[in-house]
Design a protein around this motif. Structure first.
Motif, PDB file in Angstrom:
ATOM      1  N   ALA A  97       0.852  -1.188   0.000  1.00  0.00           N
ATOM      2  CA  ALA A  97       0.000   0.000   0.000  1.00  0.00           C
ATOM      3  C   ALA A  97       0.887   1.236   0.000  1.00  0.00           C
ATOM      4  O   ALA A  97       1.914   1.270   0.678  1.00  0.00           O
ATOM      5  N   GLU A  98       0.503   2.232  -0.761  1.00  0.00           N
ATOM      6  CA  GLU A  98       1.286   3.463  -0.820  1.00  0.00           C
ATOM      7  C   GLU A  98       0.722   4.498   0.137  1.00  0.00           C
ATOM      8  O   GLU A  98      -0.489   4.689   0.214  1.00  0.00           O
ATOM      9  N   VAL A  99       1.631   5.139   0.862  1.00  0.00           N
ATOM     10  CA  VAL A  99       1.283   6.291   1.687  1.00  0.00           C
ATOM     11  C   VAL A  99       2.237   7.417   1.295  1.00  0.00           C
ATOM     12  O   VAL A  99       3.360   7.172   0.865  1.00  0.00           O
ATOM     13  N   ARG A 100       1.763   8.627   1.416  1.00  0.00           N
ATOM     14  CA  ARG A 100       2.612   9.794   1.139  1.00  0.00           C
ATOM     15  C   ARG A 100       2.867  10.499   2.458  1.00  0.00           C
ATOM     16  O   ARG A 100       1.935  10.904   3.136  1.00  0.00           O
ATOM     17  N   ILE A 101       4.146  10.605   2.780  1.00  0.00           N
ATOM     18  CA  ILE A 101       4.555  11.223   4.033  1.00  0.00           C
ATOM     19  C   ILE A 101       5.643  12.238   3.732  1.00  0.00           C
ATOM     20  O   ILE A 101       6.705  11.889   3.213  1.00  0.00           O
ATOM     21  N   GLY A 102       5.376  13.494   4.042  1.00  0.00           N
ATOM     22  CA  GLY A 102       6.389  14.528   3.870  1.00  0.00           C
ATOM     23  C   GLY A 102       6.988  14.579   2.484  1.00  0.00           C
ATOM     24  O   GLY A 102       8.186  14.774   2.330  1.00  0.00           O
ATOM     25  N   GLY A 103       6.185  14.379   1.452  1.00  0.00           N
ATOM     26  CA  GLY A 103       6.678  14.415   0.084  1.00  0.00           C
ATOM     27  C   GLY A 103       7.299  13.113  -0.393  1.00  0.00           C
ATOM     28  O   GLY A 103       7.734  13.009  -1.536  1.00  0.00           O
ATOM     29  N   HIS A 104       7.343  12.107   0.475  1.00  0.00           N
ATOM     30  CA  HIS A 104       7.907  10.805   0.101  1.00  0.00           C
ATOM     31  C   HIS A 104       6.785   9.850  -0.271  1.00  0.00           C
ATOM     32  O   HIS A 104       5.750   9.796   0.407  1.00  0.00           O
ATOM     33  N   ARG A 105       6.988   9.090  -1.348  1.00  0.00           N
ATOM     34  CA  ARG A 105       6.070   8.013  -1.719  1.00  0.00           C
ATOM     35  C   ARG A 105       6.612   6.744  -1.085  1.00  0.00           C
ATOM     36  O   ARG A 105       7.667   6.248  -1.485  1.00  0.00           O
ATOM     37  N   ILE A 106       5.893   6.238  -0.098  1.00  0.00           N
ATOM     38  CA  ILE A 106       6.347   5.101   0.700  1.00  0.00           C
ATOM     39  C   ILE A 106       5.422   3.918   0.453  1.00  0.00           C
ATOM     40  O   ILE A 106       4.194   4.082   0.451  1.00  0.00           O
ATOM     41  N   ALA A 107       6.006   2.742   0.260  1.00  0.00           N
ATOM     42  CA  ALA A 107       5.221   1.512   0.178  1.00  0.00           C
ATOM     43  C   ALA A 107       5.316   0.823   1.536  1.00  0.00           C
ATOM     44  O   ALA A 107       6.407   0.576   2.039  1.00  0.00           O
ATOM     45  N   VAL A 108       4.161   0.550   2.125  1.00  0.00           N
ATOM     46  CA  VAL A 108       4.110  -0.216   3.369  1.00  0.00           C
ATOM     47  C   VAL A 108       3.755  -1.647   2.986  1.00  0.00           C
ATOM     48  O   VAL A 108       2.772  -1.883   2.279  1.00  0.00           O
ATOM     49  N   HIS A 109       4.588  -2.573   3.453  1.00  0.00           N
ATOM     50  CA  HIS A 109       4.430  -3.993   3.114  1.00  0.00           C
ATOM     51  C   HIS A 109       4.089  -4.762   4.384  1.00  0.00           C
ATOM     52  O   HIS A 109       4.897  -4.804   5.315  1.00  0.00           O
ATOM     53  N   HIS A 110       2.908  -5.369   4.413  1.00  0.00           N
ATOM     54  CA  HIS A 110       2.519  -6.229   5.531  1.00  0.00           C
ATOM     55  C   HIS A 110       2.875  -7.650   5.118  1.00  0.00           C
ATOM     56  O   HIS A 110       2.262  -8.213   4.214  1.00  0.00           O
ATOM     57  N   THR A 111       3.885  -8.196   5.763  1.00  0.00           N
ATOM     58  CA  THR A 111       4.381  -9.527   5.419  1.00  0.00           C
ATOM     59  C   THR A 111       4.171 -10.475   6.603  1.00  0.00           C
ATOM     60  O   THR A 111       3.893 -10.032   7.719  1.00  0.00           O
ATOM     61  N   GLU A 144       6.386 -11.702   8.240  1.00  0.00           N
ATOM     62  CA  GLU A 144       7.431 -11.350   9.205  1.00  0.00           C
ATOM     63  C   GLU A 144       7.178 -10.004   9.882  1.00  0.00           C
ATOM     64  O   GLU A 144       7.953  -9.578  10.725  1.00  0.00           O
ATOM     65  N   GLY A 145       6.119  -9.296   9.485  1.00  0.00           N
ATOM     66  CA  GLY A 145       5.812  -8.003  10.074  1.00  0.00           C
ATOM     67  C   GLY A 145       5.673  -6.936   9.013  1.00  0.00           C
ATOM     68  O   GLY A 145       5.498  -7.231   7.825  1.00  0.00           O
ATOM     69  N   PHE A 146       5.782  -5.682   9.431  1.00  0.00           N
ATOM     70  CA  PHE A 146       5.629  -4.545   8.536  1.00  0.00           C
ATOM     71  C   PHE A 146       6.993  -3.988   8.139  1.00  0.00           C
ATOM     72  O   PHE A 146       7.886  -3.871   8.974  1.00  0.00           O
ATOM     73  N   PHE A 147       7.105  -3.614   6.859  1.00  0.00           N
ATOM     74  CA  PHE A 147       8.321  -3.013   6.326  1.00  0.00           C
ATOM     75  C   PHE A 147       7.918  -1.859   5.414  1.00  0.00           C
ATOM     76  O   PHE A 147       6.835  -1.881   4.826  1.00  0.00           O
ATOM     77  N   ALA A 148       8.797  -0.868   5.306  1.00  0.00           N
ATOM     78  CA  ALA A 148       8.513   0.291   4.455  1.00  0.00           C
ATOM     79  C   ALA A 148       9.682   0.521   3.512  1.00  0.00           C
ATOM     80  O   ALA A 148      10.849   0.484   3.919  1.00  0.00           O
ATOM     81  N   THR A 149       9.361   0.748   2.242  1.00  0.00           N
ATOM     82  CA  THR A 149      10.364   1.018   1.212  1.00  0.00           C
ATOM     83  C   THR A 149       9.870   2.186   0.361  1.00  0.00           C
ATOM     84  O   THR A 149       8.725   2.612   0.487  1.00  0.00           O
ATOM     85  N   GLY A 150      10.736   2.627  -0.543  1.00  0.00           N
ATOM     86  CA  GLY A 150      10.265   3.541  -1.567  1.00  0.00           C
ATOM     87  C   GLY A 150       9.188   2.844  -2.378  1.00  0.00           C
ATOM     88  O   GLY A 150       9.209   1.616  -2.539  1.00  0.00           O
ATOM     89  N   ASP A 196      13.930  -7.356  -1.924  1.00  0.00           N
ATOM     90  CA  ASP A 196      13.635  -7.790  -0.563  1.00  0.00           C
ATOM     91  C   ASP A 196      13.141  -6.557   0.198  1.00  0.00           C
ATOM     92  O   ASP A 196      13.881  -5.579   0.326  1.00  0.00           O
ATOM     93  N   VAL A 197      11.901  -6.582   0.688  1.00  0.00           N
ATOM     94  CA  VAL A 197      11.345  -5.394   1.344  1.00  0.00           C
ATOM     95  C   VAL A 197      11.966  -5.136   2.715  1.00  0.00           C
ATOM     96  O   VAL A 197      11.840  -4.051   3.256  1.00  0.00           O
ATOM     97  N   ARG A 198      12.649  -6.126   3.279  1.00  0.00           N
ATOM     98  CA  ARG A 198      13.296  -5.929   4.576  1.00  0.00           C
ATOM     99  C   ARG A 198      14.538  -5.054   4.447  1.00  0.00           C
ATOM    100  O   ARG A 198      14.833  -4.248   5.314  1.00  0.00           O
TER     101      ARG A 198
END
Length: 107
Positions: free
Chosen positions: A19-33, A35-41, A71-73
């Motif tokens: 899922a994409e979220v925009r935070i402070g001008g950054h396009r961030i992908a949040v990955h629910h895996t 193994e837990g949650f990870f965030a990448t570009g 690898d999202v980690r």
């Protein structure tokens, strides 16, 4: 500097659905895996394609355009044609919310 930002309720992020979220001008992908949650570009480093429609299996995301795999980690490239890793952001669950640490504007 960096700041923690709320990305949303943990229950809003489906397992293995980026899922994409925009935070402070950054396009961030949040990955629910599993193994837990990870965030990448949110954009593939190969040709700036959105990873949000990519296939997320376990902790690996495949770009929908040219099938580069990351690898999202760690952001590590696992399969060409990409050669540059994804930016990663510390991510944690606080209570029922997912929080991401991102650089402040101008950083």
């Amino acid at each position: 500097m960096e700041s923690w930002h709320e990305a949303g309720a943990a229950s809003d992020f489906e397992l293995e659905m980026p899922a994409e979220v925009r935070i402070g001008g950054h396009r961030i992908a949040v990955h629910h895996t599993p193994e837990g949650f990870f965030a990448t570009g949110a954009m593939c480093t190969h040709e700036d394609e959105s990873l949000i429609d990519g296939l997320l299996e376990g902790c690996e995301i495949e770009c929908p355009r040219h099938m580069a795999i990351f690898d999202v980690r760690s952001g590590e490239v696992l399969c060409a044609p990409a050669s540059v890793p994804l930016p990663t952001y510390p991510c944690e669950v606080r209570g029922s919310e997912v929080w991401v640490l991102v650089p402040d504007a101008g950083d």
